[in-house]
Design a protein around this motif. Structure first.
Motif, PDB file in Angstrom:
ATOM      1  N   UNK A   1     -12.339 -14.155 -38.669  1.00  0.00           N
ATOM      2  CA  UNK A   1     -11.414 -14.108 -39.797  1.00  0.00           C
ATOM      3  C   UNK A   1     -11.655 -12.905 -40.704  1.00  0.00           C
ATOM      4  N   UNK A   2     -10.605 -12.524 -41.410  1.00  0.00           N
ATOM      5  CA  UNK A   2     -10.713 -11.508 -42.454  1.00  0.00           C
ATOM      6  C   UNK A   2     -10.550 -12.172 -43.805  1.00  0.00           C
ATOM      7  N   UNK A   3     -11.447 -11.861 -44.722  1.00  0.00           N
ATOM      8  CA  UNK A   3     -11.369 -12.418 -46.074  1.00  0.00           C
ATOM      9  C   UNK A   3     -10.176 -11.797 -46.792  1.00  0.00           C
ATOM     10  N   UNK A   4      -9.285 -12.649 -47.306  1.00  0.00           N
ATOM     11  CA  UNK A   4      -8.090 -12.158 -48.001  1.00  0.00           C
ATOM     12  C   UNK A   4      -8.157 -12.345 -49.504  1.00  0.00           C
ATOM     13  N   UNK A   5      -8.981 -13.293 -49.961  1.00  0.00           N
ATOM     14  CA  UNK A   5      -9.066 -13.527 -51.400  1.00  0.00           C
ATOM     15  C   UNK A   5     -10.338 -14.298 -51.722  1.00  0.00           C
ATOM     16  N   UNK A   6     -10.940 -13.993 -52.859  1.00  0.00           N
ATOM     17  CA  UNK A   6     -12.133 -14.701 -53.328  1.00  0.00           C
ATOM     18  C   UNK A   6     -11.888 -15.144 -54.759  1.00  0.00           C
ATOM     19  N   UNK A   7     -12.004 -16.436 -54.992  1.00  0.00           N
ATOM     20  CA  UNK A   7     -11.836 -16.987 -56.335  1.00  0.00           C
ATOM     21  C   UNK A   7     -13.199 -17.493 -56.798  1.00  0.00           C
ATOM     22  N   UNK A   8     -13.788 -16.792 -57.738  1.00  0.00           N
ATOM     23  CA  UNK A   8     -15.120 -17.153 -58.223  1.00  0.00           C
ATOM     24  C   UNK A   8     -15.040 -18.174 -59.341  1.00  0.00           C
ATOM     25  N   UNK A   9     -15.946 -19.131 -59.305  1.00  0.00           N
ATOM     26  CA  UNK A   9     -16.073 -20.124 -60.376  1.00  0.00           C
ATOM     27  C   UNK A   9     -17.510 -20.114 -60.868  1.00  0.00           C
ATOM     28  N   UNK A  10     -17.888 -21.135 -61.631  1.00  0.00           N
ATOM     29  CA  UNK A  10     -19.221 -21.121 -62.239  1.00  0.00           C
ATOM     30  C   UNK A  10     -20.338 -21.351 -61.226  1.00  0.00           C
ATOM     31  N   UNK A  11     -20.125 -22.225 -60.235  1.00  0.00           N
ATOM     32  CA  UNK A  11     -21.158 -22.542 -59.254  1.00  0.00           C
ATOM     33  C   UNK A  11     -20.732 -22.148 -57.842  1.00  0.00           C
ATOM     34  N   UNK A  12     -19.486 -22.424 -57.504  1.00  0.00           N
ATOM     35  CA  UNK A  12     -18.989 -22.148 -56.170  1.00  0.00           C
ATOM     36  C   UNK A  12     -17.799 -21.201 -56.211  1.00  0.00           C
ATOM     37  N   UNK A  13     -17.483 -20.656 -55.050  1.00  0.00           N
ATOM     38  CA  UNK A  13     -16.331 -19.763 -54.905  1.00  0.00           C
ATOM     39  C   UNK A  13     -15.449 -20.255 -53.778  1.00  0.00           C
ATOM     40  N   UNK A  14     -14.152 -20.084 -53.952  1.00  0.00           N
ATOM     41  CA  UNK A  14     -13.187 -20.420 -52.918  1.00  0.00           C
ATOM     42  C   UNK A  14     -12.853 -19.144 -52.146  1.00  0.00           C
ATOM     43  N   UNK A  15     -13.002 -19.216 -50.834  1.00  0.00           N
ATOM     44  CA  UNK A  15     -12.776 -18.057 -49.969  1.00  0.00           C
ATOM     45  C   UNK A  15     -11.549 -18.322 -49.108  1.00  0.00           C
ATOM     46  N   UNK A  16     -10.547 -17.451 -49.220  1.00  0.00           N
ATOM     47  CA  UNK A  16      -9.357 -17.545 -48.379  1.00  0.00           C
ATOM     48  C   UNK A  16      -9.452 -16.503 -47.273  1.00  0.00           C
ATOM     49  N   UNK A  17      -9.130 -16.932 -46.044  1.00  0.00           N
ATOM     50  CA  UNK A  17      -9.248 -16.060 -44.875  1.00  0.00           C
ATOM     51  C   UNK A  17      -8.037 -16.201 -43.984  1.00  0.00           C
ATOM     52  N   UNK A  18      -7.899 -15.252 -43.073  1.00  0.00           N
ATOM     53  CA  UNK A  18      -6.839 -15.315 -42.083  1.00  0.00           C
ATOM     54  C   UNK A  18      -7.419 -14.977 -40.719  1.00  0.00           C
ATOM     55  N   UNK A  19      -7.033 -15.733 -39.693  1.00  0.00           N
ATOM     56  CA  UNK A  19      -7.543 -15.507 -38.345  1.00  0.00           C
ATOM     57  C   UNK A  19      -6.778 -14.362 -37.678  1.00  0.00           C
ATOM     58  N   UNK A  20      -7.255 -13.958 -36.500  1.00  0.00           N
ATOM     59  CA  UNK A  20      -6.608 -12.863 -35.779  1.00  0.00           C
ATOM     60  C   UNK A  20      -5.155 -13.172 -35.434  1.00  0.00           C
ATOM     61  N   UNK A  21      -4.842 -14.470 -35.221  1.00  0.00           N
ATOM     62  CA  UNK A  21      -3.467 -14.816 -34.884  1.00  0.00           C
ATOM     63  C   UNK A  21      -2.688 -15.351 -36.079  1.00  0.00           C
ATOM     64  N   UNK A  22      -3.206 -15.103 -37.305  1.00  0.00           N
ATOM     65  CA  UNK A  22      -2.408 -15.354 -38.497  1.00  0.00           C
ATOM     66  C   UNK A  22      -2.563 -16.711 -39.148  1.00  0.00           C
ATOM     67  N   UNK A  23      -3.515 -17.531 -38.719  1.00  0.00           N
ATOM     68  CA  UNK A  23      -3.720 -18.834 -39.347  1.00  0.00           C
ATOM     69  C   UNK A  23      -4.608 -18.708 -40.579  1.00  0.00           C
ATOM     70  N   UNK A  24      -4.279 -19.483 -41.595  1.00  0.00           N
ATOM     71  CA  UNK A  24      -5.033 -19.450 -42.842  1.00  0.00           C
ATOM     72  C   UNK A  24      -6.165 -20.470 -42.817  1.00  0.00           C
ATOM     73  N   UNK A  25      -7.335 -20.065 -43.294  1.00  0.00           N
ATOM     74  CA  UNK A  25      -8.502 -20.956 -43.406  1.00  0.00           C
ATOM     75  C   UNK A  25      -9.089 -20.785 -44.802  1.00  0.00           C
ATOM     76  N   UNK A  26      -9.462 -21.893 -45.398  1.00  0.00           N
ATOM     77  CA  UNK A  26     -10.055 -21.892 -46.737  1.00  0.00           C
ATOM     78  C   UNK A  26     -11.423 -22.545 -46.667  1.00  0.00           C
ATOM     79  N   UNK A  27     -12.384 -21.971 -47.345  1.00  0.00           N
ATOM     80  CA  UNK A  27     -13.710 -22.578 -47.454  1.00  0.00           C
ATOM     81  C   UNK A  27     -14.195 -22.485 -48.890  1.00  0.00           C
TER      82      UNK A  27
END
Length: 366
Positions: free
Chosen positions: A236-262
């Motif tokens: 995956x390629x990281x498309x966006x990072x949302x930082x918070x106080x303890x954790x961060x939300x990471x948005x990604x996209x796979x090679x075939x265009x599917x979105x994954x969030x962690x």
């Protein structure tokens, strides 16, 4: 000891343990040098020697040579560059970096800054602020280069290595090869070493025809692995990072265009060096994947949802393994409880949705 010397001289410096490296170092033409394990052995020998004296003045003198060794070992600097360092103006203890060329005898040479690890930077800071250095306002060692070389040769011999392999120039070269074996880009190694051109840096490396074929094969296999995506492993390629106080939300996209969030901790973001457009590997364990019938709307709060077709079912008394094909290059494996009428009636070809939460996604560097 003799066997150890012979091994050092004849052994190719090449990737070990089957690890994936972008460079294979052939020393048939570049000559022998110490590898990482041997450099670490030499470092431990220096450390023990530096403190192994009852006299404070001897320990102080040895401490200065230890610092000289550590700077060459980890920054690949020339001996004359290190001996020209003013520890109180050229070493940035806050940012853990050393600047070469700012107070040396060479004119017309642009100063360069090389970063140190936090641990090494802290160690050097403690050493230069210890007894002896407080009264020292000049350069790092004020030692004769020939004397320093002799001490380097002595430590190498104490480890059972040929003394030439422990010389400052040999350690500098071994560090360059170590950095390139670690897949550090050539221009970065060039900047660290202070080479005027990449050709000087690349002169440390030679490739035989066999080397070239091996590197090409490894790259092709690695690239193929990215595109075919092993079960529950996504490139995956990281498309966006949302930082918070303890954790961060990471948005990604796979090679075939599917979105994954962690969602991962801020410490993990820093440790992995995550930034937008960086490529990573996202992995989800099969028991953490849930299945839902594809005939109903996906009314749930789960962040990651993939619609696919069941292509294989392996039923067990306790659990059932299902392979869900999302696309030609993407399959998801789910291991779920065999209990329940819906699972018992699930068959190959049925449409399903594979679901997994953001917290179940583990990231690895590519």
């Amino acid at each position: 000891m003799a066997d150890q010397k012979k091994s050092t001289q004849n052994q190719d410096i090449s990737p070990s343990g089957g690890k994936d490296h972008s460079r294979i170092i052939s020393i048939a033409r570049t000559g022998p040098c110490l590898d990482t394990a041997q450099l670490n052995q030499l470092e431990q020998c220096f450390r023990k020697w530096a403190t192994d004296s009852p006299r404070a003045d001897v320990r102080f003198s040895r401490c200065r040579i230890l610092i000289t060794f550590l700077l060459i070992r980890y920054t690949g600097a020339k001996l004359k560059e290190v001996l020209a360092v003013n520890p109180f103006t050229d070493i940035d203890v806050q940012n853990h970096a050393v600047t070469y060329g700012s107070s040396g005898p060479e004119t017309g040479v642009k100063p360069r800054t090389v970063h140190l690890s936090e641990a090494l930077g802290t160690e050097i800071q403690e050493l230069i602020h210890g007894p002896g250095f407080k009264e020292k306002t000049g350069r790092l060692t004020d030692l004769d280069p020939g004397f320093v070389r002799r001490k380097f040769y002595e430590r190498a011999a104490a480890c059972g290595f040929d003394k030439e392999l422990g010389g400052p120039e040999a350690i500098r070269r071994a560090r360059a090869i170590e950095l390139m074996q670690g897949n550090l880009p050539l221009p970065v190694v060039q900047q660290i070493l202070g080479h005027m051109s990449a050709s000087l840096t690349s002169s440390y490396v030679t490739f035989s025809e066999t080397d070239i074929q091996a590197v090409a094969k490894r790259f092709m296999e690695k690239e193929s692995g990215r595109r075919t995506s092993a079960r529950n492993t996504f490139f995956c390629k990281v498309t966006n990072i949302v930082n918070a106080d303890i954790q961060s939300l990471i948005e990604m996209i796979t090679l075939d265009g599917h979105s994954i969030i962690t969602v991962i901790t801020n410490d993990s973001v820093k440790r992995l060096g995550l930034v937008t457009d960086k490529w990573v590997i996202a992995e989800i364990k099969a028991p953490q994947v849930m299945l839902q019938s594809g005939d109903v709307s996906c009314a749930c709060s789960v962040e990651n949802r993939f619609k696919g077709i069941v292509t294989r079912i392996t039923r067990g008394k306790i659990n059932t393994e299902c392979i869900v094909t999302v696309s030609d290059s993407l399959q998801i494996c789910a291991v779920i409880s065999s209990a329940g009428s819906w699972i018992s009636g699930l068959k190959q070809g049925d449409p399903v949705r594979a679901l997994f939460t953001a917290v179940s996604v583990v990231l690895h560097l590519n």
